[in-house]
Design an enzyme around this catalytic site. Structure first.
Site, PDB file in Angstrom:
ATOM      1  N   ARG A  75       0.678  -1.407  -0.160  1.00  0.00           N
ATOM      2  CA  ARG A  75       0.135   0.020  -0.024  1.00  0.00           C
ATOM      3  C   ARG A  75       0.899   1.492   0.212  1.00  0.00           C
ATOM      4  O   ARG A  75       0.042   2.397  -0.305  1.00  0.00           O
ATOM      5  CB  ARG A  75      -0.933   0.339   1.508  1.00  0.00           C
ATOM      6  CG  ARG A  75      -2.144  -1.019   1.132  1.00  0.00           C
ATOM      7  CD  ARG A  75      -2.876  -0.763   2.144  1.00  0.00           C
ATOM      8  NE  ARG A  75      -2.350  -1.809   3.463  1.00  0.00           N
ATOM      9  CZ  ARG A  75      -2.927  -3.000   3.777  1.00  0.00           C
ATOM     10  NH1 ARG A  75      -2.818  -4.214   2.978  1.00  0.00           N
ATOM     11  NH2 ARG A  75      -1.852  -3.958   4.154  1.00  0.00           N
ATOM     12  N   GLU A 112       6.561 -11.027  14.353  1.00  0.00           N
ATOM     13  CA  GLU A 112       6.809 -11.782  15.803  1.00  0.00           C
ATOM     14  C   GLU A 112       6.928 -13.074  15.829  1.00  0.00           C
ATOM     15  O   GLU A 112       6.996 -13.650  17.075  1.00  0.00           O
ATOM     16  CB  GLU A 112       4.601 -11.820  16.093  1.00  0.00           C
ATOM     17  CG  GLU A 112       4.143 -12.250  17.336  1.00  0.00           C
ATOM     18  CD  GLU A 112       2.722 -11.236  18.093  1.00  0.00           C
ATOM     19  OE1 GLU A 112       2.569 -12.524  18.353  1.00  0.00           O
ATOM     20  OE2 GLU A 112       2.070 -10.957  17.195  1.00  0.00           O
TER      21      GLU A 112
END
Length: 212
Positions: A75, A112
């Site tokens: 994006r 993560e």
């Protein structure tokens, strides 16, 4: 709404920020439970709000002698290429692995669970060119930090990072002695840099009624 040192000083001074924020859709529990996904596709469908977001960035960077706008996949390409056209700079895409056909340099970063990587074509930026990095959203800053490292390895000068939306995870990356962006989090005003680079953000994340 975010308070920007060289831009909007409070919510009431620029109605464009409110319109930009309201054009962003919040999708609860996507892509997983507990995530309040900030969907900018609805902003892109609103011609006026989309133009306002790009115009604010263009007004900021037009006179900063920027040679390259680097957009983070995917994006960041949408906003970055529009800003590049507006300020008369070239656009350099920073892509996930395997997306660019030519010779690339790459920079890994930690997620993560596991790692990811950004790549850029060799020669996309030249030594000492002044670069801004654009993405739609910054959360922990991991991807943006990798983009900074990647461009600096190409001997570019990263002037600033910019995003439409900034998430509260960045609250942990506060640098009170640096005059860049001033954020209003819940009750406190803080100043923020990312890897030593100023971070410019238009709006805070939207919430949905009744939270989660």
């Amino acid at each position: 709404m975010f308070v920007l040192e060289n831009g909007v000083k409070n919510k009431g001074e620029d109605p464009r920020l409110q319109a930009i924020s309201q054009a962003i859709r919040v999708v609860p529990h996507f892509p997983k439970q507990g995530i309040m996904f900030q969907d900018i596709t609805t902003l892109l469908l609103d011609h006026n709000a989309f133009k306002d977001a790009v115009d604010i960035f263009v007004d900021r960077y037009r006179d900063m002698d920027i040679s390259v706008v680097a957009g983070v996949e995917a994006r960041g390409f949408i906003f970055g290429s529009s800003i590049a056209l507006g300020i008369g700079a070239k656009f350099a895409p920073l892509c996930k692995p395997g997306k660019l056909p030519g010779e690339v340099i790459s920079e890994k970063y930690v997620l993560e669970y596991g790692t990811d990587c950004l790549e850029m074509h060799v020669g996309a930026v030249q030594q000492n060119e002044r670069v801004i990095i654009i993405d739609d959203l910054v959360a922990t800053g991991g991807t943006m930090s990798a983009a900074i490292r990647l461009l600096e390895r190409a001997d570019a000068e990263v002037v600033e990072c910019a995003c439409v939306i900034g998430l509260s995870d960045l609250k942990e990356q506060v640098c009170d002695d640096v005059p860049c962006c001033n954020f209003f989090w819940m009750i406190s005003q803080v100043r923020c840099k990312l890897n030593g680079k100023p971070l410019y953000i238009l709006v805070e994340p939207r919430q949905v009624e009744n939270g989660f």
